[in-house]
Design an enzyme around this catalytic site. Structure first.
Site, PDB file in Angstrom:
ATOM      1  N   GLY A 236      30.996 -18.268  -6.029  1.00  0.00           N
ATOM      2  CA  GLY A 236      32.037 -19.290  -5.885  1.00  0.00           C
ATOM      3  C   GLY A 236      32.112 -20.292  -7.017  1.00  0.00           C
ATOM      4  O   GLY A 236      32.549 -21.431  -6.813  1.00  0.00           O
ATOM      5  N   SER A 237      31.729 -19.879  -8.237  1.00  0.00           N
ATOM      6  CA  SER A 237      31.855 -20.841  -9.344  1.00  0.00           C
ATOM      7  C   SER A 237      33.331 -21.145  -9.627  1.00  0.00           C
ATOM      8  O   SER A 237      33.673 -22.278  -9.984  1.00  0.00           O
ATOM      9  CB  SER A 237      31.139 -20.344 -10.600  1.00  0.00           C
TER      10      SER A 237
ATOM     11  N   LYS B 119      41.864  -3.335  10.135  1.00  0.00           N
ATOM     12  CA  LYS B 119      42.084  -4.272   9.026  1.00  0.00           C
ATOM     13  C   LYS B 119      43.313  -5.135   9.303  1.00  0.00           C
ATOM     14  O   LYS B 119      43.390  -6.298   8.912  1.00  0.00           O
ATOM     15  CB  LYS B 119      42.234  -3.490   7.711  1.00  0.00           C
TER      16      LYS B 119
ATOM     17  N   MET C   6      36.050  -9.508  -2.961  1.00  0.00           N
ATOM     18  CA  MET C   6      35.855  -8.103  -3.297  1.00  0.00           C
ATOM     19  C   MET C   6      36.439  -7.164  -2.252  1.00  0.00           C
ATOM     20  O   MET C   6      35.749  -6.258  -1.759  1.00  0.00           O
ATOM     21  CB  MET C   6      34.380  -7.833  -3.553  1.00  0.00           C
TER      22      MET C   6
ATOM     23  N   HIS D 214      40.451 -11.754 -12.713  1.00  0.00           N
ATOM     24  CA  HIS D 214      39.648 -10.548 -12.962  1.00  0.00           C
ATOM     25  C   HIS D 214      39.039 -10.613 -14.371  1.00  0.00           C
ATOM     26  O   HIS D 214      39.721 -10.997 -15.325  1.00  0.00           O
ATOM     27  CB  HIS D 214      40.532  -9.302 -12.818  1.00  0.00           C
TER      28      HIS D 214
HETATM   29  C1  GAR Z   1      34.620 -13.664 -11.262  1.00  0.00           C
HETATM   30  O1  GAR Z   1      34.085 -13.369 -12.528  1.00  0.00           O
HETATM   31  C2  GAR Z   1      35.903 -12.889 -11.043  1.00  0.00           C
HETATM   32  O2  GAR Z   1      36.616 -12.645 -12.216  1.00  0.00           O
HETATM   33  C3  GAR Z   1      35.390 -11.611 -10.432  1.00  0.00           C
HETATM   34  O3  GAR Z   1      34.358 -12.025  -9.577  1.00  0.00           O
HETATM   35  C4  GAR Z   1      33.711 -13.155 -10.155  1.00  0.00           C
HETATM   36  C5  GAR Z   1      33.466 -14.183  -9.083  1.00  0.00           C
HETATM   37  O4  GAR Z   1      32.679 -15.225  -9.587  1.00  0.00           O
HETATM   38  N1  GAR Z   1      36.432 -10.900  -9.743  1.00  0.00           N
HETATM   39  C6  GAR Z   1      36.563  -9.585  -9.763  1.00  0.00           C
HETATM   40  O5  GAR Z   1      35.791  -8.851 -10.310  1.00  0.00           O
HETATM   41  C7  GAR Z   1      37.790  -9.063  -9.006  1.00  0.00           C
HETATM   42  N2  GAR Z   1      37.923  -7.672  -9.172  1.00  0.00           N
HETATM   43  P1  GAR Z   1      32.485 -16.577  -8.787  1.00  0.00           P
HETATM   44  O6  GAR Z   1      32.077 -16.177  -7.352  1.00  0.00           O
HETATM   45  O7  GAR Z   1      31.369 -17.294  -9.502  1.00  0.00           O
HETATM   46  O8  GAR Z   1      33.787 -17.329  -8.810  1.00  0.00           O
END
Ligand code: GAR
Length: 188
Positions: free
Chosen positions: A12-13, A65, A90, A109
């Site tokens: 969740g950053s 779903k 995800m 992404h």
């Molecule tokens: C992020 O880097 C985002 O781009 C990626 O998950 C990470 C979540 O980071 N998303 C994907 O890969 C979507 N296909 P976070 O939890 O630190 O925000």
């Protein structure tokens, strides 16, 4: 005041960057809901810190779903959500949510889409020997990391350490997501 919902599965950053931007006024909106499908995810702790309501639910707990997404839509409707931001969520969003919030769901992404879709974009790109990496923000459709692109930012990296690419990419993500959400909300 506009209302944002964030969907996340992990650390969740990006959630935190958006929450900070809402708090300091950079984004003219408030986060009214976190939807999280992983009960142990650190993003839930971050939401608690900001006193943001959490819907922690996994499709496994529902008959289908569709039922799962109907529950989410009910919450979103009650809270008058204007924009849904997927931030490390995800799961593929399906028709129930897409129809209810058509054109109002965006995703971030860690690649220059349409290259390197999926959960291991950075690792796949490093294995491929990529020299120019990037971040994409796009509208969400029913396909994996698909939908019209809203914003992209590229960076050069000539090495083979996925952790380093993640580190550079996340810094860019936090700024690009905040800026893009701000622009979308001001425009609409
Ligand atoms: C992020 O880097 C985002 O781009 C990626 O998950 C990470 C979540 O980071 N998303 C994907 O890969 C979507 N296909 P976070 O939890 O630190 O925000």
């Amino acid at each position: 005041m506009k209302n944002i919902a964030i969907f996340a599965s992990g650390s969740g950053s990006n959630f935190e960057a958006i929450a900070q931007a809402c708090t300091n006024g950079t984004i003219p909106a408030q986060i009214v809901l976190l939807v999280c499908d992983q009960p142990g995810a650190y993003v839930i702790e971050r939401a608690k810190k900001y006193h943001i309501r959490c819907l922690i639910a996994s499709p496994k707990e529902y008959p289908s779903k569709t039922d799962f997404e109907q529950e989410i839509v009910r919450e979103l409707n009650q809270l008058n959500v204007n924009l849904i931001c997927l931030a490390g969520y995800m799961r593929i969003v399906s028709n129930t949510l897409l129809t209810a919030y058509s054109g109002r769901i965006i995703n971030i992404h860690p690649s220059l889409l349409p290259a390197f879709k999926g959960a291991h974009a950075v690792e796949d790109a490093v294995a491929y020997g990529v020299k120019v990496y990037g971040i994409t923000i796009h509208y969400v459709d029913e396909t994996l990391d698909g939908g019209k692109i809203i914003a992209q930012e590229a960076f050069a990296y000539d090495g083979n350490d996925p952790a380093e690419v993640h580190k550079i990419g996340q810094k860019i993500e936090h700024q690009l997501y905040v800026q893009t959400i701000r622009e979308l909300l001001i425009r609409n």
